[in-house]
Design an enzyme around this catalytic site. Structure first.
Site, PDB file in Angstrom:
ATOM      1  N   THR A   1      -9.211  -0.851   5.410  1.00 53.36           N
ATOM      2  CA  THR A   1      -9.794  -1.028   4.082  1.00 53.36           C
ATOM      3  C   THR A   1     -10.783  -2.189   4.053  1.00 53.36           C
ATOM      4  OG1 THR A   1      -9.223  -1.732   1.832  1.00 53.36           O
ATOM      5  CG2 THR A   1      -7.683  -2.348   3.550  1.00 53.36           C
ATOM      6  N   ASP A   2     -11.730  -2.114   3.116  1.00 52.25           N
ATOM      7  CA  ASP A   2     -12.656  -3.245   2.923  1.00 52.25           C
ATOM      8  C   ASP A   2     -11.918  -4.501   2.466  1.00 52.25           C
ATOM      9  OD1 ASP A   2     -12.042  -2.447   0.320  1.00 52.25           O
ATOM     10  OD2 ASP A   2     -14.117  -2.306  -0.364  1.00 52.25           O
ATOM     11  N   GLU A   3     -10.676  -4.314   1.954  1.00 52.65           N
ATOM     12  CA  GLU A   3      -9.930  -5.472   1.440  1.00 52.65           C
ATOM     13  C   GLU A   3      -9.572  -6.472   2.539  1.00 52.65           C
ATOM     14  OE1 GLU A   3      -7.058  -5.215  -1.476  1.00 52.65           O
ATOM     15  OE2 GLU A   3      -8.101  -3.696  -2.636  1.00 52.65           O
TER      16      GLU A   3
ATOM     17  N   LYS B   1      -2.560  -4.845   6.019  1.00 47.64           N
ATOM     18  CA  LYS B   1      -3.543  -3.952   6.649  1.00 47.64           C
ATOM     19  C   LYS B   1      -4.322  -4.691   7.745  1.00 47.64           C
ATOM     20  CE  LYS B   1      -4.479  -0.246   5.599  1.00 47.64           C
ATOM     21  NZ  LYS B   1      -3.925   1.076   6.035  1.00 47.64           N
TER      22      LYS B   1
ATOM     23  N   TYR C   1      -0.883  -6.641   0.373  1.00 46.67           N
ATOM     24  CA  TYR C   1      -1.366  -5.349   0.869  1.00 46.67           C
ATOM     25  C   TYR C   1      -2.451  -5.544   1.932  1.00 46.67           C
ATOM     26  CZ  TYR C   1      -4.534  -1.344   1.035  1.00 46.67           C
ATOM     27  OH  TYR C   1      -5.369  -0.346   1.479  1.00 46.67           O
TER      28      TYR C   1
HETATM   29  P1  NAD Z   1      -1.429   6.924  -0.837  1.00 48.61           P
HETATM   30  O1  NAD Z   1      -0.540   5.845  -1.338  1.00 48.61           O
HETATM   31  O2  NAD Z   1      -1.940   7.956  -1.771  1.00 48.61           O
HETATM   32  O3  NAD Z   1      -0.713   7.713   0.355  1.00 48.61           O
HETATM   33  C1  NAD Z   1       0.054   7.085   1.324  1.00 48.61           C
HETATM   34  C2  NAD Z   1       0.879   8.157   2.034  1.00 48.61           C
HETATM   35  O4  NAD Z   1       1.617   7.514   3.082  1.00 48.61           O
HETATM   36  C3  NAD Z   1       1.899   8.850   1.126  1.00 48.61           C
HETATM   37  O5  NAD Z   1       1.868  10.239   1.343  1.00 48.61           O
HETATM   38  C4  NAD Z   1       3.237   8.268   1.562  1.00 48.61           C
HETATM   39  O6  NAD Z   1       4.329   9.134   1.386  1.00 48.61           O
HETATM   40  C5  NAD Z   1       2.962   7.980   3.027  1.00 48.61           C
HETATM   41  N1  NAD Z   1       3.834   6.936   3.564  1.00 48.61           N
HETATM   42  C6  NAD Z   1       4.083   5.712   3.026  1.00 48.61           C
HETATM   43  N2  NAD Z   1       4.957   5.040   3.784  1.00 48.61           N
HETATM   44  C7  NAD Z   1       5.258   5.854   4.837  1.00 48.61           C
HETATM   45  C8  NAD Z   1       6.083   5.704   5.985  1.00 48.61           C
HETATM   46  N3  NAD Z   1       6.810   4.599   6.179  1.00 48.61           N
HETATM   47  N4  NAD Z   1       6.147   6.718   6.865  1.00 48.61           N
HETATM   48  C9  NAD Z   1       5.423   7.867   6.661  1.00 48.61           C
HETATM   49  N5  NAD Z   1       4.644   8.054   5.591  1.00 48.61           N
HETATM   50  C10 NAD Z   1       4.542   7.058   4.694  1.00 48.61           C
HETATM   51  O7  NAD Z   1      -2.623   6.177  -0.117  1.00 48.61           O
HETATM   52  P2  NAD Z   1      -4.165   6.552  -0.035  1.00 48.61           P
HETATM   53  O8  NAD Z   1      -4.871   5.975  -1.202  1.00 48.61           O
HETATM   54  O9  NAD Z   1      -4.310   7.965   0.313  1.00 48.61           O
HETATM   55  O10 NAD Z   1      -4.579   5.655   1.224  1.00 48.61           O
HETATM   56  C11 NAD Z   1      -4.443   6.167   2.540  1.00 48.61           C
HETATM   57  C12 NAD Z   1      -4.858   5.124   3.534  1.00 48.61           C
HETATM   58  O11 NAD Z   1      -6.205   4.738   3.278  1.00 48.61           O
HETATM   59  C13 NAD Z   1      -4.037   3.824   3.460  1.00 48.61           C
HETATM   60  O12 NAD Z   1      -3.813   3.391   4.768  1.00 48.61           O
HETATM   61  C14 NAD Z   1      -4.916   2.868   2.692  1.00 48.61           C
HETATM   62  O13 NAD Z   1      -4.666   1.536   3.106  1.00 48.61           O
HETATM   63  C15 NAD Z   1      -6.296   3.316   3.107  1.00 48.61           C
HETATM   64  N6  NAD Z   1      -7.380   3.119   2.138  1.00 48.61           N
HETATM   65  C16 NAD Z   1      -7.244   3.538   0.848  1.00 48.61           C
HETATM   66  C17 NAD Z   1      -8.314   3.396  -0.036  1.00 48.61           C
HETATM   67  C18 NAD Z   1      -8.217   3.849  -1.473  1.00 48.61           C
HETATM   68  O14 NAD Z   1      -9.097   3.498  -2.269  1.00 48.61           O
HETATM   69  N7  NAD Z   1      -7.223   4.615  -1.863  1.00 48.61           N
HETATM   70  C19 NAD Z   1      -9.510   2.825   0.408  1.00 48.61           C
HETATM   71  C20 NAD Z   1      -9.605   2.394   1.740  1.00 48.61           C
HETATM   72  C21 NAD Z   1      -8.529   2.569   2.596  1.00 48.61           C
HETATM   73  O1  DAU Z   2     -11.068  -1.387  -1.704  1.00 48.03           O
HETATM   74  C1  DAU Z   2     -10.231  -0.449  -1.082  1.00 48.03           C
HETATM   75  C2  DAU Z   2      -8.893  -0.513  -1.760  1.00 48.03           C
HETATM   76  O2  DAU Z   2      -9.094   0.055  -3.067  1.00 48.03           O
HETATM   77  C3  DAU Z   2      -7.808   0.252  -1.028  1.00 48.03           C
HETATM   78  O3  DAU Z   2      -7.589  -0.367   0.212  1.00 48.03           O
HETATM   79  C4  DAU Z   2      -6.515   0.254  -1.837  1.00 48.03           C
HETATM   80  O4  DAU Z   2      -5.550   1.075  -1.194  1.00 48.03           O
HETATM   81  C5  DAU Z   2      -6.804   0.813  -3.219  1.00 48.03           C
HETATM   82  O5  DAU Z   2      -5.649   0.698  -4.018  1.00 48.03           O
HETATM   83  C6  DAU Z   2      -7.953   0.064  -3.879  1.00 48.03           C
HETATM   84  O6  DAU Z   2      -7.595  -1.301  -4.224  1.00 48.03           O
HETATM   85  P1  DAU Z   2      -8.113  -2.010  -5.573  1.00 48.03           P
HETATM   86  O7  DAU Z   2      -7.165  -3.064  -5.909  1.00 48.03           O
HETATM   87  O8  DAU Z   2      -9.545  -2.342  -5.492  1.00 48.03           O
HETATM   88  O9  DAU Z   2      -7.998  -0.737  -6.567  1.00 48.03           O
HETATM   89  P2  DAU Z   2      -7.363  -0.577  -8.008  1.00 48.03           P
HETATM   90  O10 DAU Z   2      -7.669   0.810  -8.443  1.00 48.03           O
HETATM   91  O11 DAU Z   2      -5.966  -1.051  -8.087  1.00 48.03           O
HETATM   92  O12 DAU Z   2      -8.250  -1.584  -8.873  1.00 48.03           O
HETATM   93  C7  DAU Z   2      -9.660  -1.419  -8.993  1.00 48.03           C
HETATM   94  C8  DAU Z   2     -10.192  -2.552  -9.879  1.00 48.03           C
HETATM   95  O13 DAU Z   2      -9.697  -2.358 -11.209  1.00 48.03           O
HETATM   96  C9  DAU Z   2      -9.719  -3.928  -9.449  1.00 48.03           C
HETATM   97  O14 DAU Z   2     -10.737  -4.871  -9.680  1.00 48.03           O
HETATM   98  C10 DAU Z   2      -8.538  -4.206 -10.369  1.00 48.03           C
HETATM   99  C11 DAU Z   2      -8.905  -3.471 -11.632  1.00 48.03           C
HETATM  100  N1  DAU Z   2      -7.754  -2.931 -12.400  1.00 48.03           N
HETATM  101  C12 DAU Z   2      -6.848  -2.161 -11.737  1.00 48.03           C
HETATM  102  C13 DAU Z   2      -5.767  -1.625 -12.389  1.00 48.03           C
HETATM  103  C14 DAU Z   2      -4.743  -0.792 -11.675  1.00 48.03           C
HETATM  104  C15 DAU Z   2      -7.637  -3.178 -13.742  1.00 48.03           C
HETATM  105  O15 DAU Z   2      -8.474  -3.892 -14.337  1.00 48.03           O
HETATM  106  N2  DAU Z   2      -6.568  -2.654 -14.406  1.00 48.03           N
HETATM  107  C16 DAU Z   2      -5.617  -1.906 -13.791  1.00 48.03           C
HETATM  108  O16 DAU Z   2      -4.651  -1.472 -14.463  1.00 48.03           O
END
Ligand code: NAD
Ligand code: DAU
Length: 344
Positions: free
Chosen positions: A130-132, A158, A154
């Site tokens: 992730t960019d985080e 990562k 988190y």
């Molecule tokens: P998500 O939370 O929707 O899905 C995570 C999945 O992993 C779920 O299906 C869950 O059951 C499974 N899981 C969790 N713990 C597990 C374990 N111990 N063993 C096997 N399976 C397990 O997440 P997402 O948003 O689809 O993100 C997927 C990946 O991409 C993550 O690694 C996250 O860090 C990364 N990522 C997410 C975002 C975003 O914006 N959502 C952006 C950049 C990177």
């Molecule tokens: O940047 C990539 C990441 O994006 C992924 O690695 C993470 O898995 C994914 O959860 C996401 O993280 P963020 O924290 O950026 O996403 P989130 O949707 O939780 O929040 C987006 C922005 O909105 C952030 O600045 C926080 C704000 N926010 C979020 C929630 C849930 C609010 O203001 N109110 C809220 O209730």
């Protein structure tokens, strides 16, 4: 650019989640002779409905297992060409409430997978990151060789996973690739993340909780564009390298909420300002030159990304209404109960 590597059997861990399921659905369509085995523990965030569109496909198999359980995953990886690891605890706010499970899955689980992948001799191991991991970026765009400065449990877990993965590249010649994606949105995203939370709350005329002044900036990437970038890096990326995956437009939280309310024809009075997220990263911004060098072009700009996402949640209410009960309600009360009661 390297020659594309042929990968016939790919193990997708975390494939029942949001991005992993999009990758699985797309991978089977993009690679007609490939097979995909999904490993997923089915935590609160995993949902087999996300994989229903490929359920009848003979090239797809599902195994319920925890990536921390080496004995369970090692036999599934035997004979696989590649592993793409999406499995993670993924929500920043939950990591602040309860960090332990983040370290367990995101670090120890990745170690178990890396060990199993090394034993299986896979040709590619792609760690979805992730960019985080770069932490808050005050100005400019971050290239892949910038230092990792994660600021919440988190993103720290990562970053730990990435460092472990690089150690397997150096010590055991495991062909590791890492992708660092920006905020991803689209169909089947669990409604705890800001975009699906705001959309589903707005559809129910419920308040949209905005942290602090709502000035934090994100770039929102369509999930199929993220999946396509991972597919490209998997086949054409150079092992030992990381690749940023970013979106086009910088959007703050207030603008995101306003655009969603406007698309749904709901009043802006639904926005509620609540106490800020601790350690909030106010800005990320990726330099994607390296990925573009592999030929990647995103297909969705922000307007199209948000519109497609809003339409999906409006037309798939059974999917998210089933989720927004039970455990979800407990989490929602814990995260927002007091904050919304005192909100302006
Ligand atoms: P998500 O939370 O929707 O899905 C995570 C999945 O992993 C779920 O299906 C869950 O059951 C499974 N899981 C969790 N713990 C597990 C374990 N111990 N063993 C096997 N399976 C397990 O997440 P997402 O948003 O689809 O993100 C997927 C990946 O991409 C993550 O690694 C996250 O860090 C990364 N990522 C997410 C975002 C975003 O914006 N959502 C952006 C950049 C990177
Ligand atoms: O940047 C990539 C990441 O994006 C992924 O690695 C993470 O898995 C994914 O959860 C996401 O993280 P963020 O924290 O950026 O996403 P989130 O949707 O939780 O929040 C987006 C922005 O909105 C952030 O600045 C926080 C704000 N926010 C979020 C929630 C849930 C609010 O203001 N109110 C809220 O209730």
């Amino acid at each position: 650019m390297t020659q594309p590597v042929a990968l016939e059997h790919v193990v997708v861990t975390g494939g029942a989640g949001f991005i992993g399921s999009a990758f699985t659905r797309n991978y089977l369509a993009w690679h007609p002779s490939a097979r995909v085995t999904v490993i997923d523990k089915l935590t609160y965030a995993g949902n087999l409905q996300n994989l229903a569109p490929v359920d009848g496909d003979g090239r797809y198999r599902f195994v319920q297992a925890d990536i921390c359980d080496y004995d369970a995953v090692a036999p599934v990886l035997a004979g696989a060409d590649a592993v793409v690891n999406f499995a993670a605890e993924s929500h920043v706010d939950r990591s602040i409430l309860d960090p332990d499970v983040f370290v367990r899955t995101n670090v120890l689980g990745v170690n178990a997978l890396l060990r199993a992948a090394t034993g299986a001799g896979v040709r590619r191991f792609l760690q979805v990151s992730t960019d985080e991991v770069y932490g808050h970026v005050g100005e400019g765009a971050t290239p892949e060789d910038a230092p990792l400065k994660p600021r919440n449990p988190y993103s720290a877990s990562k970053a730990g996973a990435e460092l472990l993965a690089w150690s397997y590249f150096s010590n055991f010649t495991l062909p590791v690739l890492v992708t660092r994606g920006e905020n991803t949105i689209g169909p089947y995203q669990y409604p705890e993340k800001a975009t699906p939370l705001f959309i589903t709350n707005a559809l129910d005329d419920q308040p949209l909780p905005i942290y602090g002044q709502g000035e934090a900036v994100r770039h929102y990437l369509y999930v199929d564009d993220h999946a396509a970038a991972i597919d490209l890096v998997l086949h054409q990326g150079v092992p030992g390298e990381a690749y940023n995956i970013g979106a086009d437009e910088a959007i703050n939280t207030v603008a995101l909420a306003e655009r969603i309310l406007d698309l749904l024809g709901k009043p802006r009075s639904l926005m509620r300002f609540v106490p800020d997220r601790p350690g909030h990263d106010y800005r990320y911004n990726l330099d994607c030159t390296k990925l573009e060098g592999l030929g990647w072009r995103r297909r969705y700009d922000f307007a199209r990304t948000l519109e497609a996402t809003v339409v999906w949640y409006r037309t798939h209410q059974d999917w998210w209404r089933a989720i927004k009960s039970g455990e979800y309600q407990d989490y929602y009360r814990r995260q927002y109960g007091a904050a919304l009661a005192g909100a302006r």
